[in-house]
Design a protein around this motif. Structure first.
Motif, PDB file in Angstrom:
ATOM      1  N   TYR A 158       0.950  -1.279   0.040  1.00 12.39           N
ATOM      2  CA  TYR A 158      -0.023  -0.046   0.114  1.00 12.39           C
ATOM      3  C   TYR A 158       0.604   1.170   0.082  1.00 12.39           C
ATOM      4  N   GLY A 159       0.711   2.068  -0.972  1.00 12.50           N
ATOM      5  CA  GLY A 159       1.372   3.324  -0.979  1.00 12.50           C
ATOM      6  C   GLY A 159       0.335   4.433  -0.641  1.00 12.50           C
ATOM      7  N   ALA A 160       0.554   5.113   0.560  1.00 12.37           N
ATOM      8  CA  ALA A 160      -0.542   6.102   0.966  1.00 12.37           C
ATOM      9  C   ALA A 160       0.056   7.303   0.775  1.00 12.37           C
ATOM     10  N   TYR A 161      -1.060   8.368   0.763  1.00 14.62           N
ATOM     11  CA  TYR A 161      -0.425   9.885   0.611  1.00 14.62           C
ATOM     12  C   TYR A 161      -0.650  10.600   2.089  1.00 14.62           C
ATOM     13  N   SER A 162       0.251  11.445   2.344  1.00 14.73           N
ATOM     14  CA  SER A 162       0.343  12.030   3.439  1.00 14.73           C
ATOM     15  C   SER A 162      -1.094  13.038   3.670  1.00 14.73           C
ATOM     16  N   GLU A 163      -1.519  13.148   4.942  1.00 15.34           N
ATOM     17  CA  GLU A 163      -2.643  13.852   5.151  1.00 15.34           C
ATOM     18  C   GLU A 163      -2.318  15.287   5.330  1.00 15.34           C
ATOM     19  N   LEU A 164      -3.117  16.115   4.386  1.00 17.79           N
ATOM     20  CA  LEU A 164      -2.888  17.759   4.242  1.00 17.79           C
ATOM     21  C   LEU A 164      -4.350  18.160   4.473  1.00 17.79           C
ATOM     22  N   PRO A 165      -4.434  19.567   4.733  1.00 21.45           N
ATOM     23  CA  PRO A 165      -5.579  20.384   4.761  1.00 21.45           C
ATOM     24  C   PRO A 165      -6.120  20.231   3.376  1.00 21.45           C
ATOM     25  N   GLY A 166      -7.658  20.336   3.436  1.00 19.99           N
ATOM     26  CA  GLY A 166      -8.089  20.699   2.194  1.00 19.99           C
ATOM     27  C   GLY A 166      -8.906  19.649   1.549  1.00 19.99           C
ATOM     28  N   LEU A 167      -9.869  20.086   0.641  1.00 15.78           N
ATOM     29  CA  LEU A 167     -10.835  18.842  -0.175  1.00 15.78           C
ATOM     30  C   LEU A 167     -10.013  18.255  -0.924  1.00 15.78           C
ATOM     31  N   LEU A 168      -8.907  18.851  -1.708  1.00 14.72           N
ATOM     32  CA  LEU A 168      -8.254  18.017  -2.780  1.00 14.72           C
ATOM     33  C   LEU A 168      -7.449  17.056  -2.185  1.00 14.72           C
ATOM     34  N   ALA A 325     -10.834   1.863   5.600  1.00 14.05           N
ATOM     35  CA  ALA A 325     -10.237   3.049   5.823  1.00 14.05           C
ATOM     36  C   ALA A 325      -9.168   3.021   7.328  1.00 14.05           C
ATOM     37  N   LYS A 326      -9.995   2.343   8.249  1.00  9.49           N
ATOM     38  CA  LYS A 326      -9.104   2.183   9.739  1.00  9.49           C
ATOM     39  C   LYS A 326      -7.908   1.217   9.325  1.00  9.49           C
ATOM     40  N   LYS A 327      -8.267   0.280   8.608  1.00 10.67           N
ATOM     41  CA  LYS A 327      -7.075  -0.802   8.415  1.00 10.67           C
ATOM     42  C   LYS A 327      -5.925  -0.092   7.608  1.00 10.67           C
ATOM     43  N   LEU A 328      -6.216   0.884   6.826  1.00 13.10           N
ATOM     44  CA  LEU A 328      -5.440   1.639   5.908  1.00 13.10           C
ATOM     45  C   LEU A 328      -4.934   2.990   6.506  1.00 13.10           C
ATOM     46  N   LYS A 329      -5.118   3.302   7.802  1.00 15.76           N
ATOM     47  CA  LYS A 329      -4.841   4.473   8.605  1.00 15.76           C
ATOM     48  C   LYS A 329      -5.487   5.538   8.015  1.00 15.76           C
ATOM     49  N   GLU A 330      -6.803   5.687   7.447  1.00 16.79           N
ATOM     50  CA  GLU A 330      -7.420   6.724   6.866  1.00 16.79           C
ATOM     51  C   GLU A 330      -8.711   7.218   7.519  1.00 16.79           C
ATOM     52  N   SER A 331      -8.811   6.697   8.854  1.00 17.81           N
ATOM     53  CA  SER A 331     -10.211   7.277   9.589  1.00 17.81           C
ATOM     54  C   SER A 331     -10.697   8.396   9.535  1.00 17.81           C
TER      55      SER A 331
END
Length: 364
Positions: A158-168, A325-331
């Protein structure tokens, strides 16, 4: 009434897909196949990535794994990418550099550069990520390659993206989440169809046996998903969704850049195997029809039945995608699933239509 019956069929189709995706949502992390000790070649292809390499090369070198080489491929960069690679190589013998110069026949083709990197690899097990990807922990290599066995020659990570502010940013992470839910779910039920180059492993044996990227070398994308689509099978593919083996990269920060990126990626889907295209296409169409017919039915039919159908669909979606989402740390995405789902399906339709009328872009 006919419209209502069609809507019922669409909701049923949506729910069937969510039940398929639940194969990933509710499965425990697979046990590692082995206590990995065999040597590994980590391959990173970089084009004008000097800044990211300065940050990430130390993280790759700090991996707690007994024996690995780090192959850095400079794909005809015009910045200081090569100098950064050389400065680290002088200090660590595990680093091998492949300096790719522009080739008239393969100009701008990442697959050509990756091919040269793979040919340089000494070891049979190959682990891939991108220059802008940061491993979640020091155990990334160990956990990913532990899923290799004599039978398992492809490992999907799994290649995730960092969480940043905003809708995009939320939309990019949601799209990445949904893509992962699909390719993990299909692989679990024995229909692997893609992987992501940000976190992917396979053996040189399966690479050379299938002539590498030659069948799609002319396409600017597909070094990850098209290759996996060709070589992966029920028996030779493993999945790895241990959070300690994730990779994280910085997502696009403008809508234009992200849409260009997705347009390039979507060009490969037309080359998938027919049954993969059918399954993926049916899901997209049923998802699109759900939103269109939901509005139409609320206007034209008994709202109580329609609201009940919408509620049923949302409950199942929340359970399945929420657990994923929880499993992939995107809660943090869970409260906004319907909104993000709505945005994504229509943006995907726009990208698909625009790709039909314009040329795709090259690898950076």
């Amino acid at each position: 009434m006919l419209l209502l019956y069609v809507f019922i069929a669409v909701v049923l189709m949506n729910c069937i897909y969510f039940l398929l995706f639940s194969k990933f949502s509710f499965i425990n992390a697979p046990e590692t196949q082995t206590e990995a000790t065999f040597p590994v070649s980590v391959i990173i292809c970089a084009k004008n990535e000097a800044k990211n390499l300065r940050r990430n090369i130390p993280l790759w070198l700090k991996q707690q794994y007994p024996q690995f080489e780090l192959i850095l491929v400079n794909d005809a960069s015009s910045d200081k990418t090569l100098k950064v690679m050389e400065s680290f190589a002088e200090k660590d013998p595990r680093i091998k550099i492949v300096n790719v110069k522009n080739n008239e026949a393969f100009w701008g083709n990442k697959k050509y550069a990756l091919t040269l990197g793979i040919k340089r690899a000494v070891h049979t097990r190959l682990l891939f990520t991108d220059a802008d990807c940061e491993p979640a922990t020091k155990h990334w290599i160990k956990i990913m390659v532990s899923h290799f066995s004599e039978e398992k020659q492809v490992v999907l990570g799994y290649g995730a993206y960092s969480e940043l502010p905003g809708l995009l940013n939320a939309l990019i992470r949601y799209e990445t989440l949904m893509t992962a839910v699909q390719y993990f779910s299909y692989a679990i039920v024995g229909i692997p169809y893609m992987g992501v180059g940000r976190n992917l492993a396979y053996t040189s044996t399966i690479y050379y046996k299938n002539n590498g990227f030659m069948s799609h070398i002319q396409l600017p994308s597909g070094d990850d998903d098209l290759f996996v689509n060709e070589v992966a099978s029920k028996n030779n593919t493993a999945v790895c969704f241990d959070a300690a083996a994730f990779t994280y990269s910085i997502p696009k920060k403008t809508w234009k850049d992200w849409i260009i990126q997705k347009r390039r990626h979507i060009t490969t889907s037309g080359r998938y195997k027919p049954h993969h295209k059918f399954l993926l296409g049916t899901y997209f169409v049923s998802n699109l029809l759900f939103w269109i017919l939901a509005v139409a039915c609320l206007i034209m039919n008994s709202w109580i039945i329609v609201v009940a159908l919408i509620g049923l669909r949302f409950i199942i979606q929340y359970l399945v995608i929420g657990y994923s989402a929880k499993k992939l740390k995107e809660s943090s995405l869970i409260p906004f699933i319907p909104l993000l789902d709505l945005f994504l399906v229509f943006i995907q339709m726009f990208i698909f239509i625009s790709n039909r009328t314009a040329k795709s872009t090259r690898w950076k």
